[in-house]
Scaffold this motif. Structure first.
Motif, PDB file in Angstrom:
ATOM      1  N   LYS B 111       0.833  -1.206   0.000  1.00  0.00           N
ATOM      2  CA  LYS B 111       0.000   0.000   0.000  1.00  0.00           C
ATOM      3  C   LYS B 111       0.870   1.259   0.000  1.00  0.00           C
ATOM      4  O   LYS B 111       2.072   1.203   0.296  1.00  0.00           O
ATOM      5  N   VAL B 112       0.229   2.347  -0.303  1.00  0.00           N
ATOM      6  CA  VAL B 112       0.908   3.640  -0.291  1.00  0.00           C
ATOM      7  C   VAL B 112       0.786   4.233   1.095  1.00  0.00           C
ATOM      8  O   VAL B 112      -0.310   4.333   1.652  1.00  0.00           O
ATOM      9  N   LEU B 113       1.936   4.643   1.675  1.00  0.00           N
ATOM     10  CA  LEU B 113       1.901   5.228   3.010  1.00  0.00           C
ATOM     11  C   LEU B 113       1.592   6.714   2.963  1.00  0.00           C
ATOM     12  O   LEU B 113       1.037   7.253   3.913  1.00  0.00           O
ATOM     13  N   GLY B 114       1.979   7.361   1.898  1.00  0.00           N
ATOM     14  CA  GLY B 114       1.686   8.787   1.817  1.00  0.00           C
ATOM     15  C   GLY B 114       2.500   9.468   0.754  1.00  0.00           C
ATOM     16  O   GLY B 114       3.380   8.867   0.119  1.00  0.00           O
ATOM     17  N   GLN B 115       2.181  10.748   0.568  1.00  0.00           N
ATOM     18  CA  GLN B 115       2.875  11.537  -0.436  1.00  0.00           C
ATOM     19  C   GLN B 115       3.252  12.889   0.151  1.00  0.00           C
ATOM     20  O   GLN B 115       2.516  13.452   0.956  1.00  0.00           O
ATOM     21  N   LEU B 116       4.380  13.379  -0.292  1.00  0.00           N
ATOM     22  CA  LEU B 116       4.853  14.688   0.144  1.00  0.00           C
ATOM     23  C   LEU B 116       5.115  15.550  -1.078  1.00  0.00           C
ATOM     24  O   LEU B 116       5.821  15.133  -2.003  1.00  0.00           O
ATOM     25  N   ARG B 117       4.567  16.709  -1.059  1.00  0.00           N
ATOM     26  CA  ARG B 117       4.906  17.675  -2.098  1.00  0.00           C
ATOM     27  C   ARG B 117       6.075  18.500  -1.588  1.00  0.00           C
ATOM     28  O   ARG B 117       6.023  19.021  -0.470  1.00  0.00           O
TER      29      ARG B 117
END
Lengths: 685, 435
Positions: B111-117
């Protein structure tokens, strides 16, 4: 065989269909005279010999479809929207009003589409694909889309085909004005006038207009983190405003045995460059202007039977363009400031003659010369770039063998064209100046056959070759991340097609239908490869194939029901086993319409709905990314005609169900928009 | 025709034909990956494969632009790289440099844990700032740093958006934490040639060579930051790396790498936690005049010193081994010497991969590709002795995978087989990273 046609005053679309029915096509030039006269003189009678059934007036053996732009249903339309009606054409738009718009023909690259303004080439080997948004539809009488090989008279040898934009002509005294208004503060005004003295001789048409929009539609911004909905929001497109103006002057007079025509075209647009939706550019601006001036002298002579015996055209033109791009903060692309100014000068001349050598043979000879100059200026560039030039000479010959065999009309058109191009091109490569002179001679051919199967049905088949010389960008890159390749060879193609054209009148029903299958094979296709240092460089690598089926129809039932439609099925292969990018397997456009007789205060009410569908497609050559979704858009519109049809109010809703969707770059489209136009015209035909 | 009619009918009945994609498309991989391979065409398509310790393909396309999750389409498209070092075999981090987005995946859970811009572009920011993130270093489960290559052209932007820095974020939330290590002090001014409009040199001008931080590699308790120090015209200031303390968020040292420039690539030294390798490319087309490899040691106080080095210019007829490096332990480094293309874009000199002994200066050619600019970032697993080098082959005969080499206990390196890592794609492998 002679047919008599009688045309009553109706919309020009119906007139065209009636002409098609009466003349069973517009292909032969001997019919063209009669058609032109008839179109200009509604209610008149003319006699024409019935040529092969066709849906273009230049060549019944060609896969060419003519679309009348003088009788549109929508409140405001752009060229790419008109092109939806041409089978085999796939318009590609990069945004909303005022954005770059181009078209692919039969699955070829968009750079492989040649564009003519009349007979003047306005697309260039050294530019990217032609931007159709820079030619307003109201400046045009008609658009003819030739797929595959095109008649020699046009002087083109493009791989995909030719889009011929026929400038508007004076067909009667006219004074008209139109006011447009629509979503996102869109506004526009246009005026046109035409003078055609009863004594004939001199004619003058002028047309000018302006269009502007804020373009600030709302869209969902995922903040570049699509997997994190917590920062999503709806924002308005910023810096998407634009304003444009255009003008056309065409004067024509009889002179000696022929006709001298002078033409002037001007267009300018200035506006913002909004950038990527999640990365908006607030300061970046661009402007573009082009002007075109031309003069032609044409002689056309017919015999006692109305058959053309001579057509001669001498034409010269000069085009100028200037594009400014200002991105002082490096908002677009790499973080480097840009302040570029690109100018072109394009001089073109041609002599073409078609003459009936015998009753069954017409010969066409063509010679043309073109010189293009490119100047690039960027004070932030690493080095100054001297100007680049390209000179192109073309010559060709076509035989038109025509007659009747076993009671069936037949045309056979073999042609050969040779193009020689010499270029002196300048570019930058890692802060060094690259100067290269290139020369190439490229022969192309076309052989096309048309056979009358039934009085209203033509079987046509052709084989043709096409070429495209590498562009400036491909030869020299951009000096930063795109490496040039001065040894690129020209792209070459072979195409085959076979199909049927039917132009039918049965009682109140009239219509034209076309169906063709085609095969296009392109060798030496230029593709960009990227290396491990993130540099792109072009090579002649790819051999691609496109096979397809194209269908088109324009029908009317009486004066109240109409239907226009086009569909294209494509099977493509670029890299082995991979589909070419941005080529949907299925596209179709269908537009049924209806109109009433006088109703209340109105002389007529007209309605249309349209559906425009493109199936899913990949946008990368390896088909290794999720395909773009299929998209379908519905439009609908109505027209209220009153004041004895001098006045019309049109209201059109585009993307009726507010699907939105995205453009070629995955940028959002505006969703549902409404445009209204009010026009008033005083005219005599 | 039948298909078309079917489409027409279906669309007419349903009133819509827009597709929708909702499946996540990721599968749990349960610790069976040792290497991650990035394969891409750089034009919209990328896939990441997971390989076992022998280089065997465990998941040919674990995640990529074709994963059945429309939200991954853009973050895994054009310019995707992986961090220089891995925090844990359980996690995978991708950096989309053009977009400015870091995405973190849980391989075990799929799964994807998160994204940072990595940058903001608010309306008040005059420049739509593109930070161009280069690398991520995870300090802990709650602290990580991203290097931002680009500076903000709008000098009035708020400090957090000035770029040319490292910014801290919390991996557990994938949100920025507010700390920033400014590296603009390593921007300098160099002289560049100016020309008239006929391209005649007319003089010199002074231009800023921005620090342009890139790779982040730990050395003891510190992190060594590769600095490219390039002008907008890609002329380079003398080579340099900075050393930062990721706990305090301060710069502890910077060391100039004499004789070299364009020193952006940094890699760990096998079994030497306080040492790093640095590769300096020099200027494009300079024939190796400012190219070289350095081994640095970082002290417990964060001071860096050069332990050994190999400057190409110091060795007659040496191959220009200046990039795509990996440590085999001690002074032994594997590095790629980029080839070249002639005026017809044909390969005149192919890429070659060498082992370089920094102590003796000995170069040993291990393998030559068929192509130029074809060999990518290698990785080595000391436990299995497997060295993997991405090879794209020649453009006319492309390859889609990695070359496997076997390194034995004595340090001898043998070319083994070519491994297709994503066999159903036509994407060239560009990077291999040990997980």
């Amino acid at each position: 065989m002679l047919y008599t046609l009688q045309i009553t005053r109706r919309s020009r679309a119906l007139v065209l269909t009636a002409l098609l029915c009466a003349a069973s096509g517009l292909a032969r030039a001997r019919a063209q005279d009669a058609v032109s006269r008839s179109a200009a003189d509604y209610g008149a009678r003319a006699e024409v010999s019935r040529p092969l059934a066709s849906v273009n007036r230049e060549d019944p053996t060609a896969a060419g479809t003519e679309i009348d732009t003088g009788a549109r249903s929508a409140a405001y339309e752009t060229v790419d929207e008109v092109l939806l009606e041409a089978p085999g054409a796939h318009p590609l738009r990069s945004g909303w009003l005022g954005s770059f718009t181009t078209a692919s023909l039969r699955g070829a690259d968009v750079e492989q589409t040649a564009v003519l303004f009349g007979e003047i080439p306005i697309s260039s080997a050294d530019a990217a694909a032609f931007d159709f948004s820079t030619i307003p539809v109201e400046l045009l009488d008609r658009i003819t889309v030739f797929r595959g090989g095109s008649p020699l008279w046009l002087g083109q040898n493009a791989i995909g085909g030719v889009v011929q934009l026929q400038p508007r002509r004076a067909e009667g005294n006219l004074l008209s004005g139109t006011v447009n208004a629509g979503s996102f503060s869109t506004y526009g005004v246009s005026l046109a006038s035409a003078v055609v003295p009863k004594s004939g001789g001199f004619t003058l048409l002028t047309s000018a207009g302006t269009l502007g929009t804020r373009g600030d539609f709302a869209y969902a911004d995922d903040h570049r983190t699509p997997l994190d909905p917590s920062d999503d929001s709806e924002v308005r497109r910023a810096n998407a405003d634009m304003v444009q103006g255009h003008g056309l002057v065409q004067a024509s007079t009889e002179l000696g045995p022929g006709r001298l025509t002078l033409l002037g075209l001007g267009f300018e647009r200035t506006g913002g460059e909004p950038g990527a939706p999640s990365d908006p550019a607030h300061q970046t601006r661009r402007s573009y202007a082009h002007g075109l001036g031309g003069a032609s002298y044409t002689i056309e002579q017919t015999n006692a039977h109305g058959e053309r015996v001579l057509r001669l055209q001498v034409l010269g033109s000069v085009g100028l363009s200037r594009a400014h791009f200002s991105d002082l903060y490096g908002e677009i692309g790499p973080t480097l400031p840009k302040l570029t100014s690109d100018g072109t000068v394009d001089a073109f001349g041609r002599i073409a003659v078609s003459a009936a050598a015998t009753p069954f043979l017409e010969l066409t000879l063509l010679g043309s010369a073109r010189r293009e100059l490119y100047a690039h200026d960027d004070p932030f560039g690493r080095i100054p770039l001297p100007d680049s030039t390209r000179s192109t000479l073309s010559a060709g010959a076509e035989a038109n063998l025509h007659g009747r065999i076993a009671g069936h009309l037949l045309e056979l058109r073999p042609s050969l064209q040779v193009q020689h191009a010499g270029a002196a091109l300048r570019s930058e490569h890692f802060a060094g100046l690259v100067q290269t002179n290139s020369q190439n001679t490229l022969p192309t051919y076309r052989t096309a056959l048309g056979v009358e199967l039934l009085p209203d049905v033509t079987l046509s088949a052709s084989t043709a070759s096409g070429v495209r010389t590498p562009s400036l960008g491909e030869l020299f890159g951009d000096g930063v991340l795109i490496l040039g390749n001065t040894s690129l060879e020209a792209e070459k193609s072979r195409s085959y097609d076979i199909g049927l054209v039917d132009v039918t009148c049965l009682g109140d029903f009239s219509g034209s239908f076309e169906a063709r299958v085609f095969d296009l094979s392109i060798a030496n296709q230029v593709v960009f490869i990227r290396n491990s240092f993130a540099q792109l460089f072009p090579i002649n690598l790819q051999h691609s194939d496109v096979r397809g089926l194209e269908l088109g129809a324009h029908t009317n039932y009486g004066q109240h029901i109409s239907l226009a439609g086009a569909a294209t099925l494509l099977d493509t292969e670029g890299k082995p086993g991979k589909r070419l990018p941005n080529r949907p397997g299925t596209t179709f456009f269908v537009e049924p319409g209806a109109s009433t007789s006088a109703l209340g205060p109105f002389d007529a009410l007209r309605f249309f709905v349209s559906a425009n569908y493109a199936s899913q497609s990949y946008d990368d050559p390896d088909n290794a990314a999720l395909p773009k979704h299929s998209q379908i858009f519905f439009d609908a519109g109505t027209t209220f005609a009153f004041a004895h049809e001098h006045a019309e109010l049109r209201i059109t809703a585009s993307d009726l169900f507010d699907r939105g969707g995205s453009d070629l770059r995955h940028f959002p489209l505006p969703g549902r928009t409404v445009m209204a136009s009010f026009s008033y015209r005083e005219d005599t035909k | 025709m039948k298909k078309l009619l079917g489409s027409l009918l279906a669309c007419a009945l349903l009133g819509a034909c827009n597709d929708s994609t909702t499946a996540s498309g990721l599968s749990a991989a349960h610790h069976d990956g040792y290497f991650a391979v990035v394969s891409t065409n750089y034009t919209g398509a990328t896939t990441i494969s997971l390989l076992g310790k022998e280089g065997d393909v465990v998941h040919a396309e674990w995640v990529g632009s074709k994963t059945q999750d429309a939200n991954l389409r853009i973050p895994l498209a054009d310019d995707v790289v992986l961090p220089s070092t891995s925090y844990s075999r359980r996690y995978l981090t991708t950096i989309e440099r053009g977009l400015g987005v870091v995405t973190r995946f849980d391989i075990d859970a799929g799964k994807v844990l998160g994204q940072l811009r990595t940058d903001e572009s608010v309306a008040t920011d005059k420049a739509a700032f593109h930070s161009n993130p280069q690398d991520v270093y995870y300090v802990s489960e709650t602290s990580a740093w991203v290097s931002r290559w680009a500076g903000n052209p709008d000098k009035a932007a708020k400090a957090s958006e000035l770029g040319t820095d490292l910014i801290e974020f919390d991996p557990s939330t994938m949100k920025r934490k507010g700390r920033r290590i400014d590296l603009s002090q390593y921007t300098t001014v160099i002289e560049e040639i100016t020309y008239d409009d006929k391209f005649n040199p007319i003089g010199m001008q002074k231009s800023p060579a921005y620090a342009r931080p890139t790779a982040l590699v730990p050395a003891g308790d510190f992190v060594v930051v590769g600095l490219v120090r390039a002008t907008d015209a890609f002329n380079y200031a003398p080579g340099m790396v900075a050393v930062v303390d990721p706990k305090t968020g301060k710069v502890s040292d910077a060391v100039e790498l004499t004789g070299a420039s364009n020193c952006g690539e940094v890699k760990p030294v096998l079994n030497q936690k306080s040492q790093v390798l640095v590769a300096c490319i020099g200027a494009w087309g300079d024939g190796g005049a400012a190219a070289g490899l350095f081994k640095l040691a970082v002290s417990s106080t964060g001071q860096a010193t050069v332990v050994s080095s190999f400057l190409v210019a110091d060795h007659k007829d040496a191959a220009d081994t200046n990039a795509n490096i990996v440590s085999l332990g001690g002074d032994l480094v594997v590095a790629v010497a980029a080839g070249s293309l002639d005026a017809k874009m044909k390969v005149s000199v192919p890429d070659a991969v060498y082992s370089v002994d920094l102590a003796t200066g000995k170069q040993t050619k291990l393998y030559a590709s068929q192509g130029a600019y074809a060999l990518g970032v290698p990785a080595y697993d000391a436990e299995s002795g497997v060295l993997l080098v991405p090879d794209a082959g020649d453009v006319s005969t492309p390859l889609y995978g990695v070359e496997r080499f076997i390194v034995d206990k004595s340090g001898s390196i043998e070319k083994d087989v070519f491994l297709k890592v994503a066999p159903t794609t036509t994407l060239a492998a560009r990077e291999v990273h040990a997980l």
